[in-house]
Design an enzyme around this catalytic site. Sequence first.
Site, PDB file in Angstrom:
ATOM      1  N   LYS A  49     -51.976-150.389  88.693  1.00 50.57           N
ATOM      2  CA  LYS A  49     -52.794-149.402  88.172  1.00 50.57           C
ATOM      3  C   LYS A  49     -53.536-150.291  86.750  1.00 50.57           C
ATOM      4  CE  LYS A  49     -50.291-145.646  89.424  1.00 50.57           C
ATOM      5  NZ  LYS A  49     -48.942-144.898  89.396  1.00 50.57           N
ATOM      6  N   GLN A  93     -44.918-142.545  84.960  1.00 51.18           N
ATOM      7  CA  GLN A  93     -44.834-143.160  86.268  1.00 51.18           C
ATOM      8  C   GLN A  93     -43.401-142.581  86.572  1.00 51.18           C
ATOM      9  OE1 GLN A  93     -46.515-145.290  88.002  1.00 51.18           O
ATOM     10  NE2 GLN A  93     -45.086-145.078  89.696  1.00 51.18           N
ATOM     11  N   ASP A 116     -52.807-137.234  86.064  1.00 56.19           N
ATOM     12  CA  ASP A 116     -52.225-137.159  87.409  1.00 56.19           C
ATOM     13  C   ASP A 116     -52.336-135.586  87.899  1.00 56.19           C
ATOM     14  OD1 ASP A 116     -50.940-139.255  88.725  1.00 56.19           O
ATOM     15  OD2 ASP A 116     -49.169-139.217  87.463  1.00 56.19           O
TER      16      ASP A 116
END
Length: 280
Positions: A49, A93, A116
Amino acid sequence: MTVILDGKALSNKILDDIKHKVSNLKTKPGLAVILVGNDPASSVYVKNKEKQALNSGFNSYIHNLSQNTTKEELLDLIAKLNCDNNIDGILLQLPLPKHLNAYDFLDKVDPKKDVDGFHPTNSGNLMINEKPYAIACTPKGIIRLLDEYNIQISGQNAVIIGRSNIVGKPLSMLLLNRNATVTIAHSKTKNLSHITKSADILISATGKKNMVTKDMVKQGATIIDVGIMRDSDGKLRGDVDFDNVKKVADYITPVPGGVGPMTIASLMENTLELHLLNKG
Ligand code: NAP
């Protein structure tokens, strides 16, 4: 002839477009990623990422927290990032170490920085078909891939195997909002192959090898393989018995090179969109 849905090529196109847009901006989008603990797979995902964020012209901020980080410490970091003007997107994460519950934190991220799309405001807006600030990356990438290949969604029977909060559920809402008739299957589903055979679009997101075999697929169906696992030969595999299912499907995603790259492209897209929302 079966068409292989090339997520890698499409993601490169999306990422080039993002890079171009960012080069014309006065300020750079900022993506903060929080990694708690030392799960090897998560470390690889976070590095990837960061690489992609830098490649897109973003500022990347990685916060590596120790395995024994407390709830208070993590909440404190999220609160700081919420107030930091350099940060447009905050990504926690997952999975977190066992002593921390993801749902104690996901709703503490500012919904306008929730890159997200996991905050209840964003997932709730998806459910009522109102525009969320950000849409979960994997489902968003799948819809983008279907659209790229002009695969009809409206009126189609879509079957999703897997009901996770990050893939199955948000994807079901996106497909429903696009007028598909959606069925979600899971580990307690009876007569799974009877259900999958009704699918014009079949999406598998279980992480189980050979979850989808040729006899479970309708001739001419579109097959989307979300699963990722490392096989005994060390290669990445998906849920779908690709070589055999390909013989009956009209469209199919490969693993690797299908859904995976689309997920990362969607993450970059979400970061840019939130930057424009917050600073535009
Ligand atoms: P998850 O939270 O573990 O959920 C797996 C789902 O599969 C559950 O709903 C489970 O049912 C269902 N399932 C398991 N075995 C089944 C069976 N035999 N029959 C029917 N359903 C079954 O997984 P996830 O986070 O959604 O991820 C799924 C897979 O996608 C993993 O391999 C993950 O690595 C991969 N993934 C890939 C990407 C990408 O970008 N390509 C992104 C996210 C995830 P129950 O709910 O009943 O347990």
